[in-house]
Design a protein around this motif. Structure first.
Motif, PDB file in Angstrom:
ATOM      1  N   SER A  33       0.842  -1.192   0.000  1.00  0.00           N
ATOM      2  CA  SER A  33       0.000   0.000   0.000  1.00  0.00           C
ATOM      3  C   SER A  33       0.882   1.249   0.000  1.00  0.00           C
ATOM      4  CB  SER A  33      -0.915   0.010   1.224  1.00  0.00           C
ATOM      5  OG  SER A  33      -1.511   1.284   1.364  1.00  0.00           O
ATOM      6  N   LEU A  34       0.838   2.009  -1.084  1.00  0.00           N
ATOM      7  CA  LEU A  34       1.603   3.252  -1.132  1.00  0.00           C
ATOM      8  C   LEU A  34       1.044   4.263  -0.150  1.00  0.00           C
ATOM      9  CD1 LEU A  34       2.291   3.614  -4.955  1.00  0.00           C
ATOM     10  CD2 LEU A  34       3.858   2.855  -3.160  1.00  0.00           C
ATOM     11  N   ARG A  35      -0.251   4.213   0.092  1.00  0.00           N
ATOM     12  CA  ARG A  35      -0.840   5.116   1.076  1.00  0.00           C
ATOM     13  C   ARG A  35      -0.270   4.829   2.471  1.00  0.00           C
ATOM     14  NH1 ARG A  35      -3.956   4.841  -2.983  1.00  0.00           N
ATOM     15  NH2 ARG A  35      -5.218   6.579  -3.714  1.00  0.00           N
ATOM     16  N   ILE A  57       5.015  17.849   3.325  1.00  0.00           N
ATOM     17  CA  ILE A  57       3.755  17.424   2.719  1.00  0.00           C
ATOM     18  C   ILE A  57       3.954  16.070   2.066  1.00  0.00           C
ATOM     19  CG2 ILE A  57       2.033  17.903   0.931  1.00  0.00           C
ATOM     20  CD1 ILE A  57       2.547  20.890   1.427  1.00  0.00           C
ATOM     21  N   VAL A  58       3.078  15.130   2.411  1.00  0.00           N
ATOM     22  CA  VAL A  58       3.023  13.832   1.758  1.00  0.00           C
ATOM     23  C   VAL A  58       1.738  13.822   0.947  1.00  0.00           C
ATOM     24  CG1 VAL A  58       2.843  11.344   2.076  1.00  0.00           C
ATOM     25  CG2 VAL A  58       4.289  12.695   3.619  1.00  0.00           C
ATOM     26  N   ASP A  59       1.877  13.658  -0.365  1.00  0.00           N
ATOM     27  CA  ASP A  59       0.712  13.685  -1.250  1.00  0.00           C
ATOM     28  C   ASP A  59       0.671  12.409  -2.080  1.00  0.00           C
ATOM     29  OD1 ASP A  59      -1.531  14.627  -2.726  1.00  0.00           O
ATOM     30  OD2 ASP A  59      -0.178  15.326  -4.303  1.00  0.00           O
ATOM     31  N   VAL A  60      -0.344  11.591  -1.827  1.00  0.00           N
ATOM     32  CA  VAL A  60      -0.572  10.395  -2.631  1.00  0.00           C
ATOM     33  C   VAL A  60      -1.807  10.684  -3.475  1.00  0.00           C
ATOM     34  CG1 VAL A  60      -0.983   7.915  -2.629  1.00  0.00           C
ATOM     35  CG2 VAL A  60       0.406   8.948  -0.805  1.00  0.00           C
ATOM     36  N   TYR A  96       8.959  17.506   0.341  1.00  0.00           N
ATOM     37  CA  TYR A  96       7.698  17.047  -0.237  1.00  0.00           C
ATOM     38  C   TYR A  96       7.850  15.642  -0.797  1.00  0.00           C
ATOM     39  CZ  TYR A  96       7.320  22.051   0.048  1.00  0.00           C
ATOM     40  OH  TYR A  96       7.343  23.342   0.516  1.00  0.00           O
ATOM     41  N   LEU A  97       6.936  14.763  -0.420  1.00  0.00           N
ATOM     42  CA  LEU A  97       6.872  13.409  -0.965  1.00  0.00           C
ATOM     43  C   LEU A  97       5.597  13.311  -1.782  1.00  0.00           C
ATOM     44  CD1 LEU A  97       7.634  10.391  -1.216  1.00  0.00           C
ATOM     45  CD2 LEU A  97       6.501  10.031   1.004  1.00  0.00           C
ATOM     46  N   ASN A  98       5.749  13.031  -3.064  1.00  0.00           N
ATOM     47  CA  ASN A  98       4.601  12.919  -3.962  1.00  0.00           C
ATOM     48  C   ASN A  98       4.584  11.538  -4.609  1.00  0.00           C
ATOM     49  OD1 ASN A  98       5.702  15.937  -4.235  1.00  0.00           O
ATOM     50  ND2 ASN A  98       3.479  15.933  -4.320  1.00  0.00           N
ATOM     51  N   MET A  99       3.405  10.920  -4.647  1.00  0.00           N
ATOM     52  CA  MET A  99       3.201   9.654  -5.342  1.00  0.00           C
ATOM     53  C   MET A  99       2.030   9.843  -6.280  1.00  0.00           C
ATOM     54  SD  MET A  99       3.649   6.846  -2.342  1.00  0.00           S
ATOM     55  CE  MET A  99       4.495   7.322  -0.843  1.00  0.00           C
ATOM     56  N   SER A 100       2.254   9.496  -7.552  1.00  0.00           N
ATOM     57  CA  SER A 100       1.207   9.684  -8.554  1.00  0.00           C
ATOM     58  C   SER A 100       1.377   8.658  -9.671  1.00  0.00           C
ATOM     59  CB  SER A 100       1.270  11.100  -9.131  1.00  0.00           C
ATOM     60  OG  SER A 100       2.531  11.315  -9.752  1.00  0.00           O
ATOM     61  N   PRO A 108       0.969   3.695 -18.051  1.00  0.00           N
ATOM     62  CA  PRO A 108       0.953   4.312 -16.721  1.00  0.00           C
ATOM     63  C   PRO A 108       1.963   3.651 -15.784  1.00  0.00           C
ATOM     64  CG  PRO A 108      -1.122   3.150 -17.158  1.00  0.00           C
ATOM     65  CD  PRO A 108      -0.276   3.012 -18.374  1.00  0.00           C
ATOM     66  N   HIS A 109       2.710   4.462 -15.069  1.00  0.00           N
ATOM     67  CA  HIS A 109       3.689   4.015 -14.085  1.00  0.00           C
ATOM     68  C   HIS A 109       3.479   4.797 -12.791  1.00  0.00           C
ATOM     69  CE1 HIS A 109       5.751   2.384 -17.586  1.00  0.00           C
ATOM     70  NE2 HIS A 109       6.562   1.732 -16.776  1.00  0.00           N
ATOM     71  N   ILE A 110       3.870   4.199 -11.692  1.00  0.00           N
ATOM     72  CA  ILE A 110       3.847   4.900 -10.418  1.00  0.00           C
ATOM     73  C   ILE A 110       5.086   5.783 -10.359  1.00  0.00           C
ATOM     74  CG2 ILE A 110       3.882   4.678  -7.905  1.00  0.00           C
ATOM     75  CD1 ILE A 110       1.324   3.593  -9.187  1.00  0.00           C
ATOM     76  N   ALA A 111       4.891   7.060 -10.084  1.00  0.00           N
ATOM     77  CA  ALA A 111       5.999   8.008  -9.925  1.00  0.00           C
ATOM     78  C   ALA A 111       6.073   8.404  -8.461  1.00  0.00           C
ATOM     79  CB  ALA A 111       5.772   9.235 -10.797  1.00  0.00           C
ATOM     80  N   ILE A 112       7.251   8.238  -7.875  1.00  0.00           N
ATOM     81  CA  ILE A 112       7.483   8.634  -6.485  1.00  0.00           C
ATOM     82  C   ILE A 112       8.594   9.671  -6.515  1.00  0.00           C
ATOM     83  CG2 ILE A 112       8.180   7.882  -4.188  1.00  0.00           C
ATOM     84  CD1 ILE A 112       7.078   5.092  -4.953  1.00  0.00           C
ATOM     85  N   ALA A 113       8.304  10.859  -5.984  1.00  0.00           N
ATOM     86  CA  ALA A 113       9.271  11.953  -6.034  1.00  0.00           C
ATOM     87  C   ALA A 113       9.443  12.564  -4.648  1.00  0.00           C
ATOM     88  CB  ALA A 113       8.807  13.023  -7.016  1.00  0.00           C
ATOM     89  N   VAL A 114      10.695  12.805  -4.289  1.00  0.00           N
ATOM     90  CA  VAL A 114      11.019  13.555  -3.079  1.00  0.00           C
ATOM     91  C   VAL A 114      11.667  14.848  -3.547  1.00  0.00           C
ATOM     92  CG1 VAL A 114      12.423  13.637  -0.981  1.00  0.00           C
ATOM     93  CG2 VAL A 114      11.298  11.496  -1.650  1.00  0.00           C
TER      94      VAL A 114
END
Length: 151
Positions: A33-35, A57-60, A96-100, A108-114
């Motif tokens: 679970s990425l969340r 900020i953590v944004d999923v 900032y941690l972003n998952m999209s 489509p791919h999961i992108a995880i960025a710090v």
């Protein structure tokens, strides 16, 4: 308790590096679970953000699936290391941690960025940071650029 856990994680990271270098790293995939990884990052790094008076900020994104097929321990390890470095070198602004979900070659791919609001890594140094025991700048007091919003 947290210090003991952090020390154990550091020892495991060193052991993992040895396994990678010897070609004996094993991957244990499962539904992840990425969340939940985002919640764990929030829980782990919020106290440091408060202490350093940084925005965190953590944004999923809503389009991220409930679970992905991955090695949870390795994914958590990567995100933790990226966040730890971002907090280490950020003295004002935020982390900032972003998952999209992002398209890559139409798939489509999961992108995880710090991201952080510090000066970043110069392009000529970006390749060496992926080598063992390398840093772009060995000092902890790098020159800062003017503050700009990150996200």
């Amino acid at each position: 308790m947290t210090s003991g856990k952090n020390l154990l994680n550091l020892i495991n990271d060193i052991l993992d590096l040895t396994r990678i270098e010897s070609g004996k790293m094993t991957v244990h995939r499962s539904d992840v679970s990425l969340r939940e990884i985002g919640v764990n990052a929030e829980r782990s790094f919020r106290p440091l953000a408060v202490q350093k008076q940084l925005e965190f900020i953590v944004d999923v994104s809503d389009d991220v699936p409930d679970t992905v097929w991955a090695d949870e321990q390795r994914l958590q390890q990567i995100i933790t290391n990226l966040l730890a470095n971002a907090f280490k070198f950020t003295s004002e602004g935020g982390v900032y941690l972003n998952m999209s979900v992002e398209p890559l070659d139409g798939v489509p791919h999961i992108a995880i960025a710090v991201r952080d609001t510090e000066i970043g890594i110069p392009p000529e140094k970006q390749e060496i940071i992926f080598e063992a025991f390398q840093q772009a700048d060995g000092t902890t007091s790098r020159k800062r650029k003017s503050k700009s919003p990150c996200c």
